[in-house]
Design a protein around this motif. Sequence first.
Motif, PDB file in Angstrom:
ATOM      1  N   ASP A   4      51.988   1.490 -30.336  1.00 29.50           N
ATOM      2  CA  ASP A   4      50.751   0.698 -30.301  1.00 29.50           C
ATOM      3  C   ASP A   4      49.673   1.239 -31.232  1.00 29.50           C
ATOM      4  O   ASP A   4      48.509   0.832 -31.142  1.00 29.50           O
ATOM      5  CB  ASP A   4      50.185   0.614 -28.870  1.00 29.50           C
ATOM      6  CG  ASP A   4      51.011  -0.285 -27.968  1.00 29.50           C
ATOM      7  OD1 ASP A   4      51.725  -1.162 -28.492  1.00 29.50           O
ATOM      8  OD2 ASP A   4      50.949  -0.104 -26.738  1.00 29.50           O
ATOM      9  N   THR A   5      50.022   2.154 -32.133  1.00 29.80           N
ATOM     10  CA  THR A   5      49.015   2.772 -32.996  1.00 29.80           C
ATOM     11  C   THR A   5      49.338   2.666 -34.478  1.00 29.80           C
ATOM     12  O   THR A   5      48.440   2.619 -35.308  1.00 29.80           O
ATOM     13  CB  THR A   5      48.850   4.271 -32.657  1.00 29.80           C
ATOM     14  OG1 THR A   5      50.102   4.945 -32.837  1.00 29.80           O
ATOM     15  CG2 THR A   5      48.375   4.446 -31.219  1.00 29.80           C
ATOM     16  N   GLN A   6      50.610   2.634 -34.828  1.00 33.65           N
ATOM     17  CA  GLN A   6      51.032   2.674 -36.225  1.00 33.65           C
ATOM     18  C   GLN A   6      51.693   1.361 -36.609  1.00 33.65           C
ATOM     19  O   GLN A   6      52.620   0.896 -35.938  1.00 33.65           O
ATOM     20  CB  GLN A   6      52.017   3.837 -36.439  1.00 33.65           C
ATOM     21  CG  GLN A   6      52.512   3.981 -37.872  1.00 33.65           C
ATOM     22  CD  GLN A   6      53.570   5.055 -38.013  1.00 33.65           C
ATOM     23  OE1 GLN A   6      53.991   5.673 -37.026  1.00 33.65           O
ATOM     24  NE2 GLN A   6      54.033   5.295 -39.226  1.00 33.65           N
ATOM     25  N   ILE A   7      51.229   0.751 -37.694  1.00 34.37           N
ATOM     26  CA  ILE A   7      51.789  -0.504 -38.173  1.00 34.37           C
ATOM     27  C   ILE A   7      52.516  -0.263 -39.485  1.00 34.37           C
ATOM     28  O   ILE A   7      51.948   0.294 -40.436  1.00 34.37           O
ATOM     29  CB  ILE A   7      50.686  -1.561 -38.387  1.00 34.37           C
ATOM     30  CG1 ILE A   7      49.977  -1.852 -37.064  1.00 34.37           C
ATOM     31  CG2 ILE A   7      51.274  -2.842 -38.967  1.00 34.37           C
ATOM     32  CD1 ILE A   7      48.735  -2.677 -37.231  1.00 34.37           C
ATOM     33  N   VAL A   8      53.758  -0.692 -39.532  1.00 34.33           N
ATOM     34  CA  VAL A   8      54.570  -0.564 -40.735  1.00 34.33           C
ATOM     35  C   VAL A   8      54.732  -1.951 -41.358  1.00 34.33           C
ATOM     36  O   VAL A   8      55.203  -2.879 -40.691  1.00 34.33           O
ATOM     37  CB  VAL A   8      55.952   0.035 -40.417  1.00 34.33           C
ATOM     38  CG1 VAL A   8      56.774   0.192 -41.705  1.00 34.33           C
ATOM     39  CG2 VAL A   8      55.810   1.373 -39.705  1.00 34.33           C
ATOM     40  N   HIS A   9      54.328  -2.093 -42.602  1.00 29.71           N
ATOM     41  CA  HIS A   9      54.488  -3.343 -43.344  1.00 29.71           C
ATOM     42  C   HIS A   9      55.988  -3.527 -43.583  1.00 29.71           C
ATOM     43  O   HIS A   9      56.599  -2.803 -44.384  1.00 29.71           O
ATOM     44  CB  HIS A   9      53.725  -3.226 -44.659  1.00 29.71           C
ATOM     45  CG  HIS A   9      53.571  -4.502 -45.427  1.00 29.71           C
ATOM     46  ND1 HIS A   9      54.643  -5.299 -45.800  1.00 29.71           N
ATOM     47  CD2 HIS A   9      52.449  -5.125 -45.903  1.00 29.71           C
ATOM     48  CE1 HIS A   9      54.194  -6.341 -46.478  1.00 29.71           C
ATOM     49  NE2 HIS A   9      52.860  -6.261 -46.534  1.00 29.71           N
ATOM     50  N   ILE A  10      56.604  -4.486 -42.880  1.00 27.57           N
ATOM     51  CA  ILE A  10      58.066  -4.589 -42.886  1.00 27.57           C
ATOM     52  C   ILE A  10      58.614  -4.848 -44.281  1.00 27.57           C
ATOM     53  O   ILE A  10      59.577  -4.208 -44.721  1.00 27.57           O
ATOM     54  CB  ILE A  10      58.541  -5.680 -41.902  1.00 27.57           C
ATOM     55  CG1 ILE A  10      58.186  -5.289 -40.467  1.00 27.57           C
ATOM     56  CG2 ILE A  10      60.050  -5.901 -42.029  1.00 27.57           C
ATOM     57  CD1 ILE A  10      58.503  -6.367 -39.441  1.00 27.57           C
ATOM     58  N   SER A  11      58.010  -5.753 -45.019  1.00 33.96           N
ATOM     59  CA  SER A  11      58.528  -6.095 -46.340  1.00 33.96           C
ATOM     60  C   SER A  11      58.435  -4.909 -47.293  1.00 33.96           C
ATOM     61  O   SER A  11      59.388  -4.599 -48.028  1.00 33.96           O
ATOM     62  CB  SER A  11      57.763  -7.296 -46.900  1.00 33.96           C
ATOM     63  OG  SER A  11      58.302  -7.692 -48.146  1.00 33.96           O
ATOM     64  N   GLN A  12      57.304  -4.216 -47.281  1.00 36.16           N
ATOM     65  CA  GLN A  12      57.142  -3.060 -48.157  1.00 36.16           C
ATOM     66  C   GLN A  12      58.097  -1.936 -47.761  1.00 36.16           C
ATOM     67  O   GLN A  12      58.705  -1.288 -48.627  1.00 36.16           O
ATOM     68  CB  GLN A  12      55.699  -2.564 -48.112  1.00 36.16           C
ATOM     69  CG  GLN A  12      54.695  -3.508 -48.762  1.00 36.16           C
ATOM     70  CD  GLN A  12      53.268  -2.988 -48.700  1.00 36.16           C
ATOM     71  OE1 GLN A  12      53.010  -1.911 -48.142  1.00 36.16           O
ATOM     72  NE2 GLN A  12      52.342  -3.748 -49.249  1.00 36.16           N
ATOM     73  N   ALA A  13      58.231  -1.702 -46.471  1.00 37.36           N
ATOM     74  CA  ALA A  13      59.138  -0.657 -46.001  1.00 37.36           C
ATOM     75  C   ALA A  13      60.581  -0.995 -46.348  1.00 37.36           C
ATOM     76  O   ALA A  13      61.380  -0.111 -46.704  1.00 37.36           O
ATOM     77  CB  ALA A  13      58.981  -0.461 -44.502  1.00 37.36           C
TER      78      ALA A  13
ATOM     79  N   GLN B 211      53.628   3.399 -46.379  1.00 40.05           N
ATOM     80  CA  GLN B 211      54.064   2.088 -45.908  1.00 40.05           C
ATOM     81  C   GLN B 211      53.501   1.738 -44.530  1.00 40.05           C
ATOM     82  O   GLN B 211      53.831   0.691 -43.985  1.00 40.05           O
ATOM     83  CB  GLN B 211      55.588   2.028 -45.850  1.00 40.05           C
ATOM     84  CG  GLN B 211      56.284   2.454 -47.119  1.00 40.05           C
ATOM     85  CD  GLN B 211      55.826   1.675 -48.333  1.00 40.05           C
ATOM     86  OE1 GLN B 211      55.584   0.478 -48.249  1.00 40.05           O
ATOM     87  NE2 GLN B 211      55.693   2.358 -49.457  1.00 40.05           N
ATOM     88  N   SER B 212      52.686   2.604 -43.949  1.00 39.91           N
ATOM     89  CA  SER B 212      52.146   2.333 -42.615  1.00 39.91           C
ATOM     90  C   SER B 212      50.643   2.557 -42.596  1.00 39.91           C
ATOM     91  O   SER B 212      50.082   3.251 -43.449  1.00 39.91           O
ATOM     92  CB  SER B 212      52.831   3.217 -41.575  1.00 39.91           C
ATOM     93  OG  SER B 212      52.560   4.582 -41.825  1.00 39.91           O
TER      94      SER B 212
ATOM     95  N   VAL C   4      46.523   1.046 -36.592  1.00 43.81           N
ATOM     96  CA  VAL C   4      46.281  -0.302 -36.077  1.00 43.81           C
ATOM     97  C   VAL C   4      44.806  -0.689 -36.175  1.00 43.81           C
ATOM     98  O   VAL C   4      44.466  -1.875 -36.319  1.00 43.81           O
ATOM     99  CB  VAL C   4      46.796  -0.424 -34.619  1.00 43.81           C
ATOM    100  CG1 VAL C   4      45.938   0.388 -33.660  1.00 43.81           C
ATOM    101  CG2 VAL C   4      46.867  -1.878 -34.179  1.00 43.81           C
ATOM    102  N   GLY C   5      43.925   0.292 -36.120  1.00 42.48           N
ATOM    103  CA  GLY C   5      42.502  -0.004 -36.210  1.00 42.48           C
ATOM    104  C   GLY C   5      42.020  -0.341 -37.598  1.00 42.48           C
ATOM    105  O   GLY C   5      40.866  -0.760 -37.773  1.00 42.48           O
ATOM    106  N   ASP C   6      42.885  -0.188 -38.614  1.00 44.52           N
ATOM    107  CA  ASP C   6      42.477  -0.423 -39.996  1.00 44.52           C
ATOM    108  C   ASP C   6      42.864  -1.800 -40.510  1.00 44.52           C
ATOM    109  O   ASP C   6      42.612  -2.123 -41.678  1.00 44.52           O
ATOM    110  CB  ASP C   6      43.091   0.648 -40.911  1.00 44.52           C
ATOM    111  CG  ASP C   6      42.530   2.033 -40.630  1.00 44.52           C
ATOM    112  OD1 ASP C   6      41.402   2.116 -40.091  1.00 44.52           O
ATOM    113  OD2 ASP C   6      43.228   3.023 -40.941  1.00 44.52           O
ATOM    114  N   VAL C   7      43.510  -2.608 -39.680  1.00 43.77           N
ATOM    115  CA  VAL C   7      43.935  -3.943 -40.108  1.00 43.77           C
ATOM    116  C   VAL C   7      43.445  -4.984 -39.106  1.00 43.77           C
ATOM    117  O   VAL C   7      43.005  -4.663 -38.009  1.00 43.77           O
ATOM    118  CB  VAL C   7      45.469  -4.030 -40.247  1.00 43.77           C
ATOM    119  CG1 VAL C   7      45.978  -3.026 -41.269  1.00 43.77           C
ATOM    120  CG2 VAL C   7      46.141  -3.819 -38.903  1.00 43.77           C
TER     121      VAL C   7
END
Length: 356
Positions: free
Chosen positions: A43-52, A96-97, A100-103
Amino acid sequence: MNRFALALASALLFSSPLLAQQPFKLGTFEDAGDTYLGLVLDDTQIVHISQANNALPGVKPPIPTNMTDLIVRYEELQPRLYAIAEAAAAGTLDGQSQDVGDVNIRPPLMPNIIYNAASNYSLHAAEMARRTAAGRGGSTPPVDETPVPDPIPGIWEREAGDTRQNPYIFLKQASTVIADGEAIIVPPQRYELDWECELAAVIGKPASRVSVADAEDYIFGYTLENDVSDRGGRGDGRMGTDWFLQKNHDTFAPLGPFIVPKEFVADPHDLTQTLTLSGTVMQDSNTGYMTHDTFDMLSYVSHITTMHPGDVFAMGSPSGVGTARETPIYMKHGDTAVCSIDTIGTLTNPVVDPSM
């Protein structure tokens, strides 16, 4: 081990939910004008799926640009998503991540329709029955004295010994959906806004006339809905309860913040669910208290209409709604509603009255 056996073992490793080492959630996000699908860790880290996907070695399957397409292709993409999650958790996907608070969190998907279960927790059904009876100056018999209904031929058959009320569904339009963090808007002169913190299931493949025993196969995952309700009535008793007026104002379906693939939910029918309003606990229950569980409800709906990937059905509210209290409490300008369900997540929405 021959090449075929090795390939089979590899496929089983990546396709088996039991062997998934790193749980994740899925969401839709916006950052600097780019809207993308993200894989969420803790619930804290978001990974951009396409970029990853592009950065990670190995076969790079094309990544969908919207959640419904990902759901349709999930079986194909599952090994790659598992690999991305493992790499992100291990810290090998530098750049690549994001936090969550930055988006900007968007609704995880935009369903064509939301099917909502009504009075699907016995204590909520009882509190609403007492409210109705009190409004008429009468009293309500205990819930266990309610007559057992007849089956609904061709739609909901009743097994011997099943004393539950028949399922009941109403609809919410997609235009009611807002994201985590977005405001529930008080409509002009409609001040009796209520909350209902609900578990919601997301359909994974077309479902038509599905048996209860097979229903789990058609569920992709789970999310949350705050089924906001306008309890102000319509000024007449025409046609009974006006579900359209009560449930379909813009912003009346906060949804998300993410979707949890079903393999990461050990038991959807044993999850703590709470709602707080500006810090005060209003609902404190468990999904195990449903009258009809998610499999019952999927079967029921699918015997009326075909459900499609990305459709959402919400499982109803536990007791503790504002309108059923001895002195009703309603959401007002400046409040914050927080709906939480264990494992699934937390959905937070401020309440705003534009006239204030």
